[in-house]
Design an enzyme around this catalytic site. Structure first.
Site, PDB file in Angstrom:
ATOM      1  N   LYS A  43       0.855  -1.186   0.000  1.00 15.52           N
ATOM      2  CA  LYS A  43       0.000   0.000   0.000  1.00 15.52           C
ATOM      3  C   LYS A  43       0.888   1.231   0.000  1.00 15.52           C
ATOM      4  O   LYS A  43       1.933   1.260   0.648  1.00 15.52           O
ATOM      5  CB  LYS A  43      -0.904   0.015   1.233  1.00 15.52           C
ATOM      6  CG  LYS A  43      -1.720   1.305   1.392  1.00 15.52           C
ATOM      7  CD  LYS A  43      -2.601   1.276   2.636  1.00 15.52           C
ATOM      8  CE  LYS A  43      -1.803   1.154   3.904  1.00 15.52           C
ATOM      9  NZ  LYS A  43      -0.889   2.298   4.126  1.00 15.52           N
TER      10      LYS A  43
ATOM     11  N   PHE B  41      -7.661   3.514   0.871  1.00 11.84           N
ATOM     12  CA  PHE B  41      -7.775   3.042   2.247  1.00 11.84           C
ATOM     13  C   PHE B  41      -8.570   4.040   3.073  1.00 11.84           C
ATOM     14  O   PHE B  41      -8.218   5.218   3.141  1.00 11.84           O
ATOM     15  CB  PHE B  41      -6.366   2.857   2.817  1.00 11.84           C
ATOM     16  CG  PHE B  41      -6.310   2.361   4.233  1.00 11.84           C
ATOM     17  CD1 PHE B  41      -7.293   1.533   4.751  1.00 11.84           C
ATOM     18  CD2 PHE B  41      -5.238   2.699   5.038  1.00 11.84           C
ATOM     19  CE1 PHE B  41      -7.222   1.067   6.056  1.00 11.84           C
ATOM     20  CE2 PHE B  41      -5.156   2.238   6.342  1.00 11.84           C
ATOM     21  CZ  PHE B  41      -6.143   1.424   6.857  1.00 11.84           C
TER      22      PHE B  41
ATOM     23  N   ASN C 204      -8.890   4.589   6.266  1.00 12.60           N
ATOM     24  CA  ASN C 204      -8.185   5.302   7.323  1.00 12.60           C
ATOM     25  C   ASN C 204      -7.415   6.512   6.800  1.00 12.60           C
ATOM     26  O   ASN C 204      -7.114   7.438   7.558  1.00 12.60           O
ATOM     27  CB  ASN C 204      -7.211   4.378   8.054  1.00 12.60           C
ATOM     28  CG  ASN C 204      -7.827   3.684   9.257  1.00 12.60           C
ATOM     29  OD1 ASN C 204      -7.633   2.489   9.450  1.00 12.60           O
ATOM     30  ND2 ASN C 204      -8.562   4.421  10.078  1.00 12.60           N
ATOM     31  N   TYR C 205      -7.082   6.501   5.502  1.00 14.19           N
ATOM     32  CA  TYR C 205      -6.414   7.647   4.878  1.00 14.19           C
ATOM     33  C   TYR C 205      -7.454   8.451   4.105  1.00 14.19           C
ATOM     34  O   TYR C 205      -7.408   8.575   2.884  1.00 14.19           O
ATOM     35  CB  TYR C 205      -5.306   7.181   3.929  1.00 14.19           C
ATOM     36  CG  TYR C 205      -4.194   6.391   4.592  1.00 14.19           C
ATOM     37  CD1 TYR C 205      -4.049   6.359   5.973  1.00 14.19           C
ATOM     38  CD2 TYR C 205      -3.295   5.666   3.823  1.00 14.19           C
ATOM     39  CE1 TYR C 205      -3.031   5.627   6.568  1.00 14.19           C
ATOM     40  CE2 TYR C 205      -2.268   4.939   4.412  1.00 14.19           C
ATOM     41  CZ  TYR C 205      -2.143   4.921   5.788  1.00 14.19           C
ATOM     42  OH  TYR C 205      -1.135   4.190   6.365  1.00 14.19           O
ATOM     43  N   ARG C 206      -8.395   8.986   4.832  1.00 16.78           N
ATOM     44  CA  ARG C 206      -9.546   9.675   4.242  1.00 16.78           C
ATOM     45  C   ARG C 206      -9.112  10.690   3.186  1.00 16.78           C
ATOM     46  O   ARG C 206      -8.199  11.476   3.397  1.00 16.78           O
ATOM     47  CB  ARG C 206     -10.303  10.393   5.349  1.00 16.78           C
ATOM     48  CG  ARG C 206     -11.550  11.097   4.902  1.00 16.78           C
ATOM     49  CD  ARG C 206     -12.730  10.170   4.836  1.00 16.78           C
ATOM     50  NE  ARG C 206     -13.174   9.770   6.169  1.00 16.78           N
ATOM     51  CZ  ARG C 206     -14.205   8.969   6.377  1.00 16.78           C
ATOM     52  NH1 ARG C 206     -14.884   8.484   5.362  1.00 16.78           N
ATOM     53  NH2 ARG C 206     -14.568   8.634   7.605  1.00 16.78           N
TER      54      ARG C 206
END
Length: 540
Positions: free
Chosen positions: A429, A470, A472-474
């Site tokens: 990632k 992802f 969590n990585y808005r």
């Protein structure tokens, strides 16, 4: 019709401002009164309410803003802040927000990259969870109950207090709040051994749209599935999670090895692509690529940093590296043995010897304005491709990238096990990062444009159809949800497919069942299925 005189225009403007101010004041007091009337006498709510007239309002609001882009005078502010002290306060908040049609934003640690947990363009109030942060560890069952307002650092510290041979797979930034981190996946440097945080959650407590406090049994397996990677704030207010602790050795080994282009960085990065996901699952090697000043020429140079956590000692680590990744040239002097909890400090860039009690600090050492993006890579990049990336990064200078390898447990868990779908088939990632200290909208636009250019340049090298991202990585560049329109589902699908892939429609179905009126919402929440109109029902 005559032209209005300047004095008349000024007077009308003042009237509009006064009406707006008066309405806000009245509405705020009405909402506050509703909270007071719906709270339990045994758990007084007044001490948990902060209005703009409260002396502590600004400090409470700003204390958990982790992205300075959203800490300006022009940033929309909440009507009030409810720093809940008891679950009944949250129940009262839901009742009153529904009654007054006021949007709720839910914040635990404030690390939401786009500020969606504490900023809204429509009138809203902030439910802040920072007071609800208890951690109850049971070593006999190797589990712990952790409230949503706790930080990762607090979890790590409390585990270390009880045991030298237990840990938990989660991120390496100690000030990140549990609520957002766990509900969106929870990514850390033990994921190749133990998976994500969500892969180690076995129960939860949640308050739903009807104010009911539910656990795994009473909420049902569908909703429990959804809040482990689908974003808890779309489905309710998660109070706490029950987690499985994992076994770790008393001694782990870390290293950080840096290589510039003059030191054969390209060869090392090229080989990392082929081995990082195949190494023993005890070993995780992150690759950080950034532009630095050359010590030889003073010009721009590309530096590759290889940062590792190995769940074992130096001797075994060196044997693995010499056999599988000799191109890095790892030596014994590069390796540092320490306890697992000390390795958290190493990864968080604290100086060697820093007491582990720093993990209890809830405020980051530094705060900056920032923008993040993400990608997934399925095929190694050629040396020619890497050299092109180096050239582009040197041209842009500011944005940098982190490559986080997969393999191990990440390739064993099915994509449908949790809403987080990015499992087998991915080599690593990418997190794209841009940080800046300049102030103002022009500076923000400049740096955001730079990271978008790097992200765009990487298009040929990353996943396609969809281009995965992802949660969590808005990243609102992927799209936003106009949740009040009939296009909510189609708009939500634009970014939802990238975050959740084939799991998106199941999340929508669950959302539509548990929160059909879409009370729990933000610009990237899970949408509900559109309600058929009266005419559509009659036609059927």
């Amino acid at each position: 019709m005559g032209v209005l005189k300047p004095a008349t225009i000024l007077l009308l403007s003042l009237v509009v401002v006064y009406i707006s101010w008066s309405w806000r004041l009245t509405f705020r007091e009405t909402f506050r009164q509703c909270l007071l009337e719906n709270s339990q006498p045994s758990h007084t709510i007044s001490a948990a309410i902060y209005t703009p007239q409260s002396s502590s309002y600004s400090s409470v609001l700003q204390s958990y803003i982790r992205n300075l882009r959203f800490n300006t005078s022009s940033t929309p502010k909440p009507v009030l802040i409810l720093a809940a002290l008891h679950e009944s306060h949250i129940q009262a908040a839901i009742v009153c927000a529904k009654k007054h049609t006021l949007q709720m934003r839910i914040r635990s640690g404030g690390h939401d990259y786009e500020g969606l947990s504490y900023v809204s363009k429509v009138p809203f109030f902030l439910l802040d969870m920072f007071n609800l942060r208890s951690i109850d560890i049971d070593l006999e069952s190797e589990t712990a109950w952790v409230q949503a307002g706790a930080t990762l650092g607090e979890i790590f510290y409390r585990i270390a207090e009880k045991s030298k041979t237990h840990g938990f797979p989660a991120g390496v930034c100690p000030t990140v709040g549990v609520g957002g981190h766990f509900s969106a996946g929870g990514y850390g440097n033990m994921m190749r051994k133990y998976g994500l945080s969500v892969d180690n959650i076995i129960d939860a407590k949640l308050i739903d749209v009807n104010g009911r406090v539910l656990d795994r049994k009473s909420m049902g397996e569908d909703l429990f599935w959804a809040i482990r990677g689908g974003g808890g704030a779309s489905f309710g207010v998660v109070l706490s999670y029950k987690i499985n602790l994992v076994r770790i050795p008393e001694t782990v080994t870390v290293f950080r090895v840096e290589r510039t282009l003059e030191q054969s960085a390209t060869d090392a990065v090229y080989q990392w692509q082929y081995v990082a996901h195949k190494l023993p699952e005890d070993l995780f090697i992150r690759l950080v690529l950034e532009v630095v000043k050359s010590s030889q020429t003073g010009g721009k140079n590309l530096r590759a940093s290889f940062i590792a956590l190995f769940l074992g000692d130096t001797e075994r680590l060196l044997a693995i590296m010499n056999d599988s990744f000799p191109e890095l040239g790892l030596t014994q002097s590069d390796c540092i043995e320490m306890s697992w909890v000390e390795s958290i400090l190493f990864w968080a860039n604290f100086p060697t010897g820093t007491p582990i009690k720093v993990l209890l600090d809830r405020t980051p050492v530094t705060l900056v304005s920032l923008k993040r993006k993400s990608d997934y890579v399925k095929e190694p990049i050629s040396k020619e491709g890497l050299e092109g990336i180096w050239k582009k990064m040197i041209e842009l200078e500011t944005p940098f990238m982190m490559f986080n390898p997969y393999g191990g447990k990440m390739h064993e868990i099915p994509a449908t096990e949790t809403p987080f779908p990015h499992r087998a088939g991915n080599l690593w990632k990418i997190q794209y990062l841009a940080n800046w200290n300049d102030t103002g909208i022009n500076a923000a636009n400049h740096y955001i444009d730079l990271i978008r250019k790097l992200h765009n340049y990487m298009t040929p090298f990353v996943s396609k159809n969809p281009r995965q991202a992802f949660l969590n990585y808005r990243d609102v560049d992927l799209g936003i949800n106009n949740y009040s329109s009939k296009q909510s589902y189609s708009e939500g699908r634009a970014f939802g497919i990238k975050y959740f892939m084939g799991n998106f429609d199941r999340l929508v179905e669950i959302k539509s069942n548990v929160d059909p009126e879409n009370f729990f919402r933000n610009e990237q929440s899970i949408p509900v299925l559109p309600h058929p109109s009266i005419n559509e029902v009659e036609e059927e």
